[in-house]
Design an enzyme around this catalytic site. Structure first.
Site, PDB file in Angstrom:
ATOM      1  N   ASP A  95      -7.483  -1.427  -1.811  1.00  0.00           N
ATOM      2  CA  ASP A  95      -6.518  -1.409  -0.708  1.00  0.00           C
ATOM      3  C   ASP A  95      -6.840  -0.226   0.198  1.00  0.00           C
ATOM      4  O   ASP A  95      -6.499   0.916  -0.096  1.00  0.00           O
ATOM      5  CB  ASP A  95      -5.100  -1.297  -1.263  1.00  0.00           C
ATOM      6  CG  ASP A  95      -4.056  -1.712  -0.238  1.00  0.00           C
ATOM      7  OD1 ASP A  95      -4.418  -1.989   0.931  1.00  0.00           O
ATOM      8  OD2 ASP A  95      -2.869  -1.781  -0.614  1.00  0.00           O
ATOM      9  N   GLY A  96      -7.542  -0.521   1.285  1.00  0.00           N
ATOM     10  CA  GLY A  96      -7.948   0.554   2.188  1.00  0.00           C
ATOM     11  C   GLY A  96      -7.517   0.290   3.625  1.00  0.00           C
ATOM     12  O   GLY A  96      -7.546   1.178   4.450  1.00  0.00           O
ATOM     13  N   LYS A  97      -7.168  -0.977   3.906  1.00  0.00           N
ATOM     14  CA  LYS A  97      -6.740  -1.355   5.268  1.00  0.00           C
ATOM     15  C   LYS A  97      -7.727  -0.832   6.296  1.00  0.00           C
ATOM     16  O   LYS A  97      -7.355  -0.267   7.311  1.00  0.00           O
ATOM     17  CB  LYS A  97      -5.308  -0.883   5.525  1.00  0.00           C
ATOM     18  CG  LYS A  97      -4.316  -1.478   4.510  1.00  0.00           C
ATOM     19  CD  LYS A  97      -2.876  -1.154   4.782  1.00  0.00           C
ATOM     20  CE  LYS A  97      -1.927  -1.897   3.857  1.00  0.00           C
ATOM     21  NZ  LYS A  97      -2.037  -1.533   2.422  1.00  0.00           N
ATOM     22  N   ARG A  98      -9.011  -1.046   6.032  1.00  0.00           N
ATOM     23  CA  ARG A  98     -10.062  -0.564   6.890  1.00  0.00           C
ATOM     24  C   ARG A  98     -10.225  -1.487   8.097  1.00  0.00           C
ATOM     25  O   ARG A  98      -9.838  -2.656   8.072  1.00  0.00           O
ATOM     26  CB  ARG A  98     -11.391  -0.495   6.128  1.00  0.00           C
ATOM     27  CG  ARG A  98     -11.376   0.491   4.949  1.00  0.00           C
ATOM     28  CD  ARG A  98     -11.047   1.896   5.395  1.00  0.00           C
ATOM     29  NE  ARG A  98     -11.415   2.896   4.408  1.00  0.00           N
ATOM     30  CZ  ARG A  98     -10.548   3.606   3.687  1.00  0.00           C
ATOM     31  NH1 ARG A  98      -9.247   3.426   3.810  1.00  0.00           N
ATOM     32  NH2 ARG A  98     -10.982   4.509   2.828  1.00  0.00           N
TER      33      ARG A  98
ATOM     34  N   ASP B 100      -1.025   3.095   6.778  1.00  0.00           N
ATOM     35  CA  ASP B 100      -0.400   2.422   5.641  1.00  0.00           C
ATOM     36  C   ASP B 100       1.050   2.877   5.585  1.00  0.00           C
ATOM     37  O   ASP B 100       1.491   3.644   6.438  1.00  0.00           O
ATOM     38  CB  ASP B 100      -1.148   2.736   4.338  1.00  0.00           C
ATOM     39  CG  ASP B 100      -1.103   1.568   3.369  1.00  0.00           C
ATOM     40  OD1 ASP B 100       0.005   1.028   3.133  1.00  0.00           O
ATOM     41  OD2 ASP B 100      -2.160   1.194   2.854  1.00  0.00           O
TER      42      ASP B 100
END
Lengths: 291, 291
Positions: A95-98, B100
């Site tokens: 989970d890095g939301k890159r 996030d």
């Protein structure tokens, strides 16, 4: 992914959000001495969580931010934790939301979704932020096609503030997130597997029960990663409409209610409290799936 | 930031995007042997770039993706490079496009914008993706308030695909990015400094010359970080309307045209080619600023 869900009869993804202030005192050790010691505590805690939840979960979802906060020591711990999870036959959703453009997006894809020299990819899937548009997502899709890995694009997130952008009404009256959902469906149409599920999935917060049927309609081949069950208040039963494409068409990440279950439990053994929380959630999600 | 711009008469931010295939052969060394050796090459190259550009640039902008692609070795190299840049009295804008919710956003803020035990923050500023909304940005703003650090929120990015989401027409007819710009202005209103500039800045691609005056209007106290000059085709003169708030109200990140200048230059000395490219860009941007 679909095979693993069916074999384990589980859509549970356990979030690995290590926090010194919440983990068992016996694991904190010398963590106060600095990031190298803290990283060791993170590693011990996450590996113990993996042992406890491996029979019940299909995947773990390490949250990069917590590891990054310890610098290179934290990333080393992450690499060890991922290796341990793969050894326990768990899938790994990083989970890095890159999200970035051109050669930078290719570097992120290389970091997480492609072989690292002799080592396998760090992740089976990575969360991706779509704000930069299709040309920023394409390098991730290319990596998925080549390596059999996957991504989950943010569409409608679980937090209240998601309304600020994602619910804005477009000129045709629809909320932005539905348009983003259509884009995500389009980006994933070239990487659809045998079961009709695409390697390009979507993040849809379980905290918006009225949006779930709409989400499934605009994303007819996406695996939906649906956070919000547990500490954020959503119930497994809320997810039912999302399961229309089969038992593997939804994955449910839960972090706090599992990995810190011992903090609100009379169980003296924190490992068994974690395992029991995972077992309960697995069963209730599987039941909600209706398969 | 404003003081540094005025003292150095420079708005140039040199992007640190290390790539083995582009860097001088003499620095590649044993990089083919694995990530530890490659990270050493990255570190040597970035430190040499810093030596060459320090007289001309106000900041460096390491691109996290390239360092992350080498795992913990890469992050260690990043830490060394940042330390070296700080020693050369350059500001450091970490380009991570992070974003996030809740405790995760707080962990990202701790990773980049807050003291690391006895060490200063890794970054003077961090790029942030706003798609998750205001409650996801708030922990970064809190860190900025406490530490005097800053963020740059993506508003209108430089890539062609930015149109996919950012140019979508809202129900009032405006493009999404202008609404995001207003949100960013609002998020930054509590952290405005002496010169009327907020710690919450915005990323506006210099590749959209028609949008620049609009961007300045909806962001009347933001420092604009404006990529797109150089390899992406924008000219310093395009930026003029953005400078309305003074010489420090725009920062111009340039990566390839500076750090790989020697590849399209007759200069035998790659260090001097990098320094000369930075000097030329500094001068043309300062002239465009009209101050």
């Amino acid at each position: 992914m679909a095979r693993a869900v069916e074999e384990k009869r589980s859509q549970l993804v356990v979030g690995l959000d290590p926090r010194l202030d919440l983990m068992p005192v016996e694991l904190r050790g010398d963590a106060h001495l600095g990031p190298a010691s803290a990283a060791l505590s993170y590693e011990r805690f996450c590996c113990a969580v993996i042992d406890a939840i491996a029979p019940h979960a299909v995947a773990v979802k390490p949250q990069l931010a917590f590891f990054e906060a310890l610098g290179s020591h934290g990333i080393h711990a992450l690499e060890e934790v991922v290796d341990y999870a793969q050894g326990a036959e768990l899938l790994v959703i990083v989970d890095g939301k890159r999200g970035d453009i051109g050669s930078t997006a290719r570097a992120y894809a290389a970091a997480y979704l492609e072989d690292r020299g002799p080592l396998p990819p760090l992740a089976d899937a990575l969360t991706v932020n779509p704000y930069l548009g299709g040309d920023a997502v394409e390098p991730f899709v290319t990596a998925c096609r080549r390596q059999g890995t996957g991504i989950f694009c943010l569409v409608k997130t679980s937090n209240p503030g998601s309304a600020d952008l994602q619910d804005l009404a477009l000129s045709d009256g629809r909320p932005l997130w539905q348009h983003v959902g259509e884009l995500v469906d389009h980006w994933g149409e070239t990487v659809v597997g045998e079961q009709g599920l695409s390697s390009v999935g979507a993040v849809i917060g379980a905290t918006h029960p009225h949006a779930i049927a709409d989400a499934r309609r605009v994303l007819p081949r996406a695996i939906l990663l649906m956070p919000g069950v547990g500490a954020q208040g959503a119930e497994p039963a809320d997810l039912r409409p999302a399961f229309a494409l089969g038992p593997a068409s939804v994955l449910v990440p839960v972090a706090r209610s599992v990995i810190y279950a011992f903090r609100s439990d009379d169980d003296d053994d924190w490992r068994s409290a974690i395992g029991q929380a995972a077992a309960r959630l697995r069963a209730s999600i599987w039941t909600a799936s209706g398969w």
